[in-house]
Design a protein around this motif. Structure first.
Motif, PDB file in Angstrom:
ATOM      1  N   ALA A   1      35.603  34.666  25.750  1.00 46.08           N
ATOM      2  CA  ALA A   1      35.119  33.985  26.947  1.00 46.08           C
ATOM      3  C   ALA A   1      35.697  34.651  28.196  1.00 46.08           C
ATOM      4  O   ALA A   1      34.972  34.877  29.171  1.00 46.08           O
ATOM      5  N   ALA A   2      36.974  34.995  28.170  1.00 48.25           N
ATOM      6  CA  ALA A   2      37.584  35.670  29.314  1.00 48.25           C
ATOM      7  C   ALA A   2      37.014  37.077  29.482  1.00 48.25           C
ATOM      8  O   ALA A   2      36.695  37.502  30.588  1.00 48.25           O
ATOM      9  N   LEU A   3      36.850  37.817  28.386  1.00 52.25           N
ATOM     10  CA  LEU A   3      36.333  39.178  28.442  1.00 52.25           C
ATOM     11  C   LEU A   3      34.898  39.212  28.963  1.00 52.25           C
ATOM     12  O   LEU A   3      34.528  40.094  29.736  1.00 52.25           O
ATOM     13  N   LEU A   4      34.087  38.247  28.551  1.00 53.12           N
ATOM     14  CA  LEU A   4      32.657  38.254  28.865  1.00 53.12           C
ATOM     15  C   LEU A   4      32.281  37.315  30.011  1.00 53.12           C
ATOM     16  O   LEU A   4      31.097  37.102  30.274  1.00 53.12           O
ATOM     17  N   ASP A   5      33.270  36.752  30.692  1.00 52.71           N
ATOM     18  CA  ASP A   5      33.040  35.820  31.782  1.00 52.71           C
ATOM     19  C   ASP A   5      32.088  34.720  31.331  1.00 52.71           C
ATOM     20  O   ASP A   5      31.034  34.468  31.928  1.00 52.71           O
ATOM     21  N   ALA A   6      32.462  34.065  30.252  1.00 55.33           N
ATOM     22  CA  ALA A   6      31.641  33.031  29.627  1.00 55.33           C
ATOM     23  C   ALA A   6      32.493  31.778  29.427  1.00 55.33           C
ATOM     24  O   ALA A   6      33.636  31.722  29.858  1.00 55.33           O
ATOM     25  N   GLU A   7      31.932  30.799  28.775  1.00 57.04           N
ATOM     26  CA  GLU A   7      32.671  29.573  28.487  1.00 57.04           C
ATOM     27  C   GLU A   7      32.661  29.305  26.992  1.00 57.04           C
ATOM     28  O   GLU A   7      31.791  29.810  26.268  1.00 57.04           O
ATOM     29  N   THR A   8      33.634  28.538  26.541  1.00 55.74           N
ATOM     30  CA  THR A   8      33.670  28.157  25.120  1.00 55.74           C
ATOM     31  C   THR A   8      33.096  26.757  24.976  1.00 55.74           C
ATOM     32  O   THR A   8      33.213  25.927  25.882  1.00 55.74           O
ATOM     33  N   ARG A   9      32.490  26.522  23.829  1.00 53.89           N
ATOM     34  CA  ARG A   9      31.937  25.215  23.500  1.00 53.89           C
ATOM     35  C   ARG A   9      32.359  24.853  22.085  1.00 53.89           C
ATOM     36  O   ARG A   9      32.034  25.560  21.133  1.00 53.89           O
ATOM     37  N   VAL A  10      33.091  23.756  21.979  1.00 54.38           N
ATOM     38  CA  VAL A  10      33.502  23.248  20.670  1.00 54.38           C
ATOM     39  C   VAL A  10      32.660  22.017  20.401  1.00 54.38           C
ATOM     40  O   VAL A  10      32.668  21.071  21.191  1.00 54.38           O
ATOM     41  N   GLY A  11      31.942  22.030  19.292  1.00 55.27           N
ATOM     42  CA  GLY A  11      31.102  20.886  18.931  1.00 55.27           C
ATOM     43  C   GLY A  11      31.837  19.933  18.013  1.00 55.27           C
ATOM     44  O   GLY A  11      33.065  19.786  18.094  1.00 55.27           O
ATOM     45  N   SER A  12      31.101  19.330  17.131  1.00 55.19           N
ATOM     46  CA  SER A  12      31.695  18.355  16.212  1.00 55.19           C
ATOM     47  C   SER A  12      32.551  19.012  15.137  1.00 55.19           C
ATOM     48  O   SER A  12      33.375  18.359  14.525  1.00 55.19           O
ATOM     49  N   ASP A  13      32.367  20.310  14.909  1.00 48.99           N
ATOM     50  CA  ASP A  13      33.161  21.042  13.918  1.00 48.99           C
ATOM     51  C   ASP A  13      34.155  21.935  14.653  1.00 48.99           C
ATOM     52  O   ASP A  13      33.776  22.961  15.217  1.00 48.99           O
ATOM     53  N   PRO A  14      35.448  21.572  14.657  1.00 50.63           N
ATOM     54  CA  PRO A  14      36.430  22.372  15.397  1.00 50.63           C
ATOM     55  C   PRO A  14      36.659  23.765  14.806  1.00 50.63           C
ATOM     56  O   PRO A  14      37.303  24.596  15.430  1.00 50.63           O
ATOM     57  N   ASP A  15      36.114  24.017  13.631  1.00 52.56           N
ATOM     58  CA  ASP A  15      36.246  25.336  13.017  1.00 52.56           C
ATOM     59  C   ASP A  15      35.129  26.283  13.441  1.00 52.56           C
ATOM     60  O   ASP A  15      35.033  27.411  12.950  1.00 52.56           O
TER      61      ASP A  15
END
Length: 131
Positions: free
Chosen positions: A24-38
């Motif tokens: 996310a930092a490298l690609l200027d993006a965001e992370t999204r964690v859904g119902s499965d934390p894995d």
């Protein structure tokens, strides 16, 4: 009629939240964690869509050993004038340069690294537009 489809590259690793933060930092993006934390997605405005999945038995890829092939890797495109800055940024985030038989010299238009989990990726200049 064709069914609408999209695709996402999924990388396996031991710590998906940490690796997703790197990309996310490298690609200027965001992370999204859904119902499965894995399973964590990395999504950005410029078409970035990558996913990171926990593999409890994960072993980092062994490339670039001569007996192993590169297999799949992520290619991150940058403007030619930004290559050195992109390299500094990637290394600052935890990427490690890979000696792939050549050198990651400033004159080349592609440079190879591993991410913190050992997956290979490259920084490469945008291809020249067709004449």
């Amino acid at each position: 009629m064709t069914v609408g489809k999209t695709s996402v590259l999924v990388l396996d690793c031991a710590e998906p939240v940490e690796l997703a933060a790197f990309y996310a930092a490298l690609l200027d993006a965001e992370t999204r964690v859904g119902s499965d934390p894995d399973f964590v997605e990395v999504v950005g405005n410029n078409g970035v869509h990558l996913a990171i999945r926990r593999d409890h038995g994960f072993a980092p890829p062994s490339w670039p050993r001569p007996e192993d092939s590169l297999q799949a890797h992520l290619r991150v495109l940058v403007d030619p004038d930004d290559m050195d800055e992109a390299e500094r940024e990637a290394i600052g985030l935890g990427a490690r340069p890979v000696d792939s038989g050549g050198s990651n010299s400033r004159l080349r238009d592609a440079r190879v690294y591993t991410d913190p989990a050992g997956h290979s990726f490259s920084l490469a200049v945008y291809p020249a537009p067709p004449a």
